[in-house]
Scaffold this motif. Structure first.
Motif, PDB file in Angstrom:
ATOM      1  N   PHE A 291      -5.693  -5.140  -5.675  1.00 17.92           N
ATOM      2  CA  PHE A 291      -6.945  -4.178  -5.685  1.00 17.92           C
ATOM      3  C   PHE A 291      -6.379  -2.735  -4.832  1.00 17.92           C
ATOM      4  O   PHE A 291      -5.687  -2.793  -3.972  1.00 17.92           O
ATOM      5  CB  PHE A 291      -8.150  -4.788  -4.892  1.00 17.92           C
TER       6      PHE A 291
ATOM      7  N   GLY B  78      -5.463  -4.073  17.459  1.00 17.72           N
ATOM      8  CA  GLY B  78      -6.087  -3.264  18.265  1.00 17.72           C
ATOM      9  C   GLY B  78      -5.514  -3.025  19.585  1.00 17.72           C
ATOM     10  O   GLY B  78      -6.132  -2.360  20.422  1.00 17.72           O
TER      11      GLY B  78
ATOM     12  N   ARG C   6      -8.013   1.229  12.719  1.00 18.47           N
ATOM     13  CA  ARG C   6      -9.375   0.966  12.302  1.00 18.47           C
ATOM     14  C   ARG C   6      -9.842  -0.051  13.462  1.00 18.47           C
ATOM     15  O   ARG C   6     -10.642  -0.863  13.059  1.00 18.47           O
ATOM     16  CB  ARG C   6      -9.158   0.006  11.059  1.00 18.47           C
TER      17      ARG C   6
ATOM     18  N   ASP D  42       2.571  -6.355  13.254  1.00 18.18           N
ATOM     19  CA  ASP D  42       1.339  -6.557  12.307  1.00 18.18           C
ATOM     20  C   ASP D  42       0.729  -7.970  13.048  1.00 18.18           C
ATOM     21  O   ASP D  42       1.519  -8.862  13.254  1.00 18.18           O
ATOM     22  CB  ASP D  42       1.650  -6.593  10.940  1.00 18.18           C
TER      23      ASP D  42
ATOM     24  N   SER E 226       0.797  -1.166  -0.161  1.00 17.73           N
ATOM     25  CA  SER E 226      -0.072   0.020  -0.049  1.00 17.73           C
ATOM     26  C   SER E 226       0.663   1.327  -0.035  1.00 17.73           C
ATOM     27  O   SER E 226       0.250   2.183   0.037  1.00 17.73           O
ATOM     28  CB  SER E 226      -1.139   0.064   1.247  1.00 17.73           C
TER      29      SER E 226
HETATM   30  N1  LIG Z   1      -2.467  -2.222  -3.253  1.00  9.72           N
HETATM   31  C1  LIG Z   1      -3.186  -1.271  -2.371  1.00  9.72           C
HETATM   32  N2  LIG Z   1      -2.627  -0.235  -1.879  1.00  9.72           N
HETATM   33  C2  LIG Z   1      -3.274   0.609  -1.178  1.00  9.72           C
HETATM   34  C3  LIG Z   1      -4.751   0.368  -0.925  1.00  9.72           C
HETATM   35  C4  LIG Z   1      -5.397  -0.702  -1.378  1.00  9.72           C
HETATM   36  O1  LIG Z   1      -6.440  -1.107  -1.191  1.00  9.72           O
HETATM   37  N3  LIG Z   1      -4.368  -1.603  -2.118  1.00  9.72           N
HETATM   38  N4  LIG Z   1      -5.315   1.448  -0.097  1.00  9.72           N
HETATM   39  C5  LIG Z   1      -4.887   2.590  -0.160  1.00  9.72           C
HETATM   40  C6  LIG Z   1      -5.543   3.364   1.322  1.00  9.72           C
HETATM   41  S1  LIG Z   1      -7.308   3.738   0.899  1.00  9.72           S
HETATM   42  C7  LIG Z   1      -4.957   3.493   2.135  1.00  9.72           C
HETATM   43  S2  LIG Z   1      -5.886   4.265   3.443  1.00  9.72           S
HETATM   44  C8  LIG Z   1      -3.564   3.369   2.491  1.00  9.72           C
HETATM   45  C9  LIG Z   1      -3.020   2.673   3.912  1.00  9.72           C
HETATM   46  O2  LIG Z   1      -3.469   1.599   3.839  1.00  9.72           O
HETATM   47  P1  LIG Z   1      -3.723   0.728   5.121  1.00  9.72           P
HETATM   48  O3  LIG Z   1      -5.276   0.554   5.538  1.00  9.72           O
HETATM   49  O4  LIG Z   1      -3.153   1.357   6.435  1.00  9.72           O
HETATM   50  O5  LIG Z   1      -3.230  -0.700   4.829  1.00  9.72           O
HETATM   51  P2  LIG Z   1      -1.956  -1.238   4.974  1.00  9.72           P
HETATM   52  O6  LIG Z   1      -0.870  -0.503   4.547  1.00  9.72           O
HETATM   53  O7  LIG Z   1      -2.038  -2.613   3.859  1.00  9.72           O
HETATM   54  O8  LIG Z   1      -1.949  -1.389   6.444  1.00  9.72           O
HETATM   55  C10 LIG Z   1      -2.807  -2.316   7.087  1.00  9.72           C
HETATM   56  C11 LIG Z   1      -1.829  -3.292   7.862  1.00  9.72           C
HETATM   57  O9  LIG Z   1      -2.230  -3.247   9.184  1.00  9.72           O
HETATM   58  C12 LIG Z   1      -2.386  -4.538   9.832  1.00  9.72           C
HETATM   59  N5  LIG Z   1      -3.292  -4.159  10.935  1.00  9.72           N
HETATM   60  C13 LIG Z   1      -4.520  -4.486  11.033  1.00  9.72           C
HETATM   61  N6  LIG Z   1      -5.114  -4.242  12.323  1.00  9.72           N
HETATM   62  C14 LIG Z   1      -3.863  -3.944  12.926  1.00  9.72           C
HETATM   63  C15 LIG Z   1      -3.638  -3.652  14.284  1.00  9.72           C
HETATM   64  O10 LIG Z   1      -4.433  -3.387  15.229  1.00  9.72           O
HETATM   65  N7  LIG Z   1      -2.381  -3.564  14.377  1.00  9.72           N
HETATM   66  C16 LIG Z   1      -1.251  -3.623  13.904  1.00  9.72           C
HETATM   67  N8  LIG Z   1       0.038  -3.324  14.354  1.00  9.72           N
HETATM   68  N9  LIG Z   1      -1.408  -3.887  12.281  1.00  9.72           N
HETATM   69  C17 LIG Z   1      -2.906  -3.972  11.886  1.00  9.72           C
HETATM   70  C18 LIG Z   1      -3.129  -5.297   8.745  1.00  9.72           C
HETATM   71  O11 LIG Z   1      -2.817  -6.684   8.803  1.00  9.72           O
HETATM   72  C19 LIG Z   1      -2.304  -4.937   7.395  1.00  9.72           C
HETATM   73  O12 LIG Z   1      -1.020  -5.575   7.166  1.00  9.72           O
HETATM   74  O13 LIG Z   1      -3.101   2.366   1.533  1.00  9.72           O
HETATM   75  C20 LIG Z   1      -3.385   2.909   0.054  1.00  9.72           C
HETATM   76  N10 LIG Z   1      -2.792   1.902  -0.813  1.00  9.72           N
END
Ligand SMILES: Nc1nc2c(c(=O)[nH]1)N[C@H]1C(S)=C(S)[C@@H](COP(=O)(O)OP(=O)(O)OC[C@H]3O[C@@H](n4cnc5c(=O)[nH]c(N)nc54)[C@H](O)[C@@H]3O)O[C@H]1N2
Ligand SMILES: Nc1nc2c(c(=O)[nH]1)N[C@H]1C(S)=C(S)[C@@H](COP(=O)(O)OP(=O)(O)OC[C@H]3O[C@@H](n4cnc5c(=O)[nH]c(N)nc54)[C@H](O)[C@@H]3O)O[C@H]1N2
Ligand code: SF4
Ligand SMILES: [Mo]
Length: 753
Positions: A646, A232, A312, A213, A191
């Motif tokens: 996605f 969380g 979240r 994570d 991401s």
């Molecule tokens: N390929 C791809 N890229 C994206 C997106 C996508 O859908 N796909 N989405 C975009 C968007 S809208 C956003 S907001 C950004 C940010 O994207 P984020 O929504 O922050 O997503 P991620 O970077 O995947 O980080 C989420 C990670 O946090 C972990 N996680 C979940 N709950 C917890 C917790 O309570 N504690 C900890 N330590 N970890 C946790 C999950 O397992 C996952 O690995 O990325 C953007 N980039």
């Protein structure tokens, strides 16, 4: 030969510079080769001169042309002919569509008042113009209900602001200088890919990378170490780290003394957080917590990348606030390569957007209708299901209440029911929580729904009118970034596909049809963007001109390079210090000190502790309802972070990417699976009191036991049972900012056959 050289050398092509519009911190600059004869885009690549893009797009946007020229792209306005949700439409002309929509909107406004109109939008494009620019002009002119755009990041954002004062911190380039990088709640390689080269640069100089994570993501696997943590619970880990750091006097006493507020009460607070206590909550072993605290304080510079995954959850605001105290405690902000990054969007906080939105700038007469009346109500986007309910008590609950001191209105003060919903840049039928409630609202026959889209999404199926919108290849825009310091221009590369119009053009037409003659609806896209650029007077935008954007395609916000914003304090908080103690938080109804706010799913543990002895492993036959006792113990926490291929639901209708992701999955730990008789490939029913969805099990220890992970976000209509994971997610608000609690939920999981 580079692509730019290849195409520039040939007369048959023009090369156009643009910007990726997606909700991604990287905000890449791209270049598109267009065949002059056919006017068709034939190639797209990352801009080689952009310091963050570095010539590379991600695997999704590398295929942006496949999305733009997708056979199912919407090319004509459509009017519903079947029942809502059936997806039956007939093509009509633009004039008829615009007149029909204006007629219905006028009647809603006359009968129920302007607040009965609700815009609903989020992150299809983050462009200033095609995002909220023209839309804000339009909805303000109506006096429509406002939308609090809370679904993604509000909790963390608020927590960060209380502590630091603005969404500023490390920039991606700085990570190259770190010796320790904590990637905390972020799947960087999925991401935030353009941060990775800087992480790798740090490693080449001996830097260590640790991922915190619940899942062994591809980032965790590529890192030096994965620290699994229960979702969380990150706040508890940070409190225990501070316990160790302060207890062993590993903090930077001189930084703390000069540039922070509230060290003594913080020290007092964290005394109760010995690592053993945090280990119980987080699942991270005591010794590992102690060692992590030592590493964090001693391996310098130390960088933290937190993303929105960890906020979240119900306590997400407080968790981010607590983690955000760490770099001030150790003085990490002093060093190049030290600090924390959540978002860089605060770099733009001095941007003057009044002209863009045509608000209160004294020139455009947009507000004349509203001057004497109070601001319209604001609806929280997370609560779309409630907002679309005809039940006043539920509508009242949908009002935006970001802080504990904000009160819910009484049902008779909730305002008119929502009678017209205008959706753009968003796919709420698939992405919004509590999908059952959302769909019930969208199914209302008395609700007039208009959807501006590229595709016939799950949401578009419920529209009365679907309007074909242009993609980023077809319109002008300017983009900010929330991951780096660059503004990026997007020039159109091709003519609109079919009869598609840009969001700005659509809102302009609707305004005219509603009889709004304000000058702000006459300006062209280029005029608006140029005026927006030229209106900037703050020194942060020194040297920014429209001509420069046209020439270069991007512009770095005028802050020093490298930028160490808090090396000497200068926090943009009320005290000018990093606020371990926040009086503002106290005023807003929060604990003014970092604390642990448990996620809602942990109420499961509380339920357990009320049972005298733990039940022996209950046996649940496939498909059986669990017994009442088992009910309490069988539930699993469920998170649904992004699938690699996605982008939320975008690209989840492109065959190549569906193929890459395979099927809508549920990753489940072998212990949790064995207990339920589940093996990889089984269909499983994932359900709770809100709804249910069928997924395909993948048994893997890439997810901790007690938590399941469903990569998102699939289109419901492309899923085996026509539903997606948001069937089970709650619309409840986080502790701060009334943000989305998408990852804080319990589910039962059973094999269906
Ligand atoms: N390929 C791809 N890229 C994206 C997106 C996508 O859908 N796909 N989405 C975009 C968007 S809208 C956003 S907001 C950004 C940010 O994207 P984020 O929504 O922050 O997503 P991620 O970077 O995947 O980080 C989420 C990670 O946090 C972990 N996680 C979940 N709950 C917890 C917790 O309570 N504690 C900890 N330590 N970890 C946790 C999950 O397992 C996952 O690995 O990325 C953007 N980039
Ligand atoms: N369960 C679960 N739910 C989630 C998440 C999760 O991780 N798990 N992630 C959450 C997060 S972080 C976010 S940010 C939200 C994102 O939710 P959304 O903002 O709905 O994002 P997308 O699903 O990408 O849908 C964007 C839509 O906008 C359309 N679009 C793109 N550009 C334009 C344009 O120029 N004009 C018009 N009219 N339309 C355009 C696209 O075709 C697409 O259908 O989802 C949230 N929902
Ligand atoms: S989605 Fe992100 S990484 Fe991919 S091209 Fe767009 S900005 Fe770059
Ligand atoms: Mo997001």
């Amino acid at each position: 030969m580079s692509k730019i050289d290849l195409y520039s050398a040939r007369d048959a092509y023009t090369v156009v510079t643009g910007a990726c519009p997606h909700d991604c911190p990287d905000t890449c600059s791209w270049q598109v080769a267009v065949d002059k004869t056919s006017g068709r885009a034939v190639d797209i690549w990352g801009h080689a001169d952009h310091p963050i893009t570095q010539g590379r797009l991600c695997g999704k946007v590398d295929r942006y042309l496949e999305r733009t020229y997708h056979a199912e792209r919407l090319t004509k306005p459509l009017r519903r002919v079947g029942p809502k949700g059936s997806g039956q439409f007939e093509p009509i002309g633009w004039e008829e569509a615009v007149a029909g929509i204006a007629h219905r909107l006028r009647s809603v406004i006359t009968t129920y008042g302007p607040e009965a109109v609700l815009p609903y939008s989020y992150s299809g494009t983050l462009g200033f113009l095609q995002g909220e620019g023209m839309a804000t002009r339009f909805f303000n002119r109506i006096g429509a209900s406002r939308l609090a755009r809370t679904i993604c990041s509000e909790a963390g954002f608020e927590g960060y602001l209380y502590t630091i004062g603005a969404a500023e911190g490390m920039l991606p380039e700085d990570f190259a200088h770190a010796r320790l990088i904590l990637i905390w709640g972020s799947n960087t390689l999925t991401s935030n890919q353009h941060l990775w080269p800087f992480v790798q640069a740090a490693r080449r100089q001996g830097g260590r990378v640790v991922v915190i994570d619940p899942a062994a993501t591809r980032t965790a696997k590529a890192a030096d170490e994965w620290i699994p943590i229960r979702p969380g619970t990150d706040g508890a880990l940070a409190l225990a780290m501070m316990h160790v750091i302060i207890g062993e006097k590993l903090h930077d006493a001189s930084y703390v003394q000069r540039y922070t507020l509230g060290f003594d009460p913080l020290a007092e607070r964290v005394r109760a957080w010995d690592p053993a206590r945090a280990a119980q909550i987080t699942g991270v072993p005591t010794q590992r917590i102690v060692a992590l605290a030592h590493e964090y304080a001693q391996l310098r510079p130390a960088a933290i990348r937190i993303n929105y995954g960890l906020q979240r959850h119900y306590g997400g605001g407080m968790a981010v606030r607590t983690i955000t105290c760490l770099p001030a405690l150790t003085g990490a902000w002093r060093e190049h390569g030290g600090g924390i990054q959540l978002s860089s969007s605060g770099l733009l906080r001095h941007l003057d957007k009044s002209g863009l939105y045509a608000e209160d700038d004294g020139k455009l007469p947009i507000h004349h209708a509203k001057e004497s009346s109070p601001a319209p109500r604001t609806i929280n986007m997370n609560r779309l299901g409630d907002a679309l309910s005809l039940e006043p008590a539920l509508l009242a609950r949908a009002h935006y209440r970001p802080r504990p001191i904000d009160r819910m209105p009484m049902p008779d003060q909730a305002g008119p029911p929502v009678k017209a919903l205008i959706v753009y840049n968003c796919n709420p039928a698939a992405v919004a929580p509590d999908q059952g409630a959302v769909l019930a609202g969208l199914r209302r026959n008395d609700l007039f729904t208009v959807v501006l889209e590229h595709f016939q999404t799950d949401t578009a199926d419920y529209a009365d009118y679907v309007l074909p919108a242009t993609t980023q290849l077809e319109h002008w825009d300017i983009h900010r970034s929330y991951g780096h310091a660059w503004l990026t221009l997007n020039r159109p590369a091709i003519a609109p596909v079919g009869e598609a119009l840009s969001n700005s053009a659509i809102f302009r037409r609707l305004a005219t049809a509603l009889g709004y003659s304000d000058g702000c609806f006459d300006e062209t896209d280029e005029q608006i963007l140029r005026a927006f650029v030229e209106a900037q007077t703050h020194e942060r935008f020194a040297g920014l001109t429209w001509e420069r954007l046209l020439r270069d395609g991007f512009y770095r916000v005028n802050v020093p390079d490298p930028y160490l914003p808090f090396a000497q304090g200068n926090f943009p908080t009320p005290s000018g210090k990093c606020e371990f103690y926040s009086a503002r938080m106290a005023q807003d109804g929060y604990d003014p000190l970092p604390t642990y706010t448990a996620p809602k799913w942990q109420e499961r543990e509380e339920k357990w502790s009320t049972i005298d002895s733990q039940p022996s492993t209950p046996h649940v036959a496939a498909g059986d309802q669990p017994s009442p006792l088992a009910d309490r113990t069988l539930q699993l926490a469920c998170i649904s972070p992004p699938a690699h291929s996605f982008l939320n639901t975008t690209f989840a209708n492109v065959p190549r990417f569906i193929q890459r992701e395979g099927e809508p999955l549920l990753c489940i730990h072998p212990d949790d699976a064995a207990w339920r008789g589940i093996t990889s490939g089984d269909r499983v029913r994932v359900y709770n009191e809100r709804g249910e969805v069928e997924l395909i099990a993948r048994v893997t220890d890439d997810i901790i036991s007690g938590t399941v992970l469903a990569p998102g976000v699939w289109w419901a209509k492309f899923s085996p049972d026509g539903r997606n994971i948001n069937q089970i997610t709650p619309a409840d608000e986080t502790d701060m900012g009334a943000g989305g609690m998408l990852y804080d939920v319990l589910v039962w999981v059973v094999r269906t056959h």
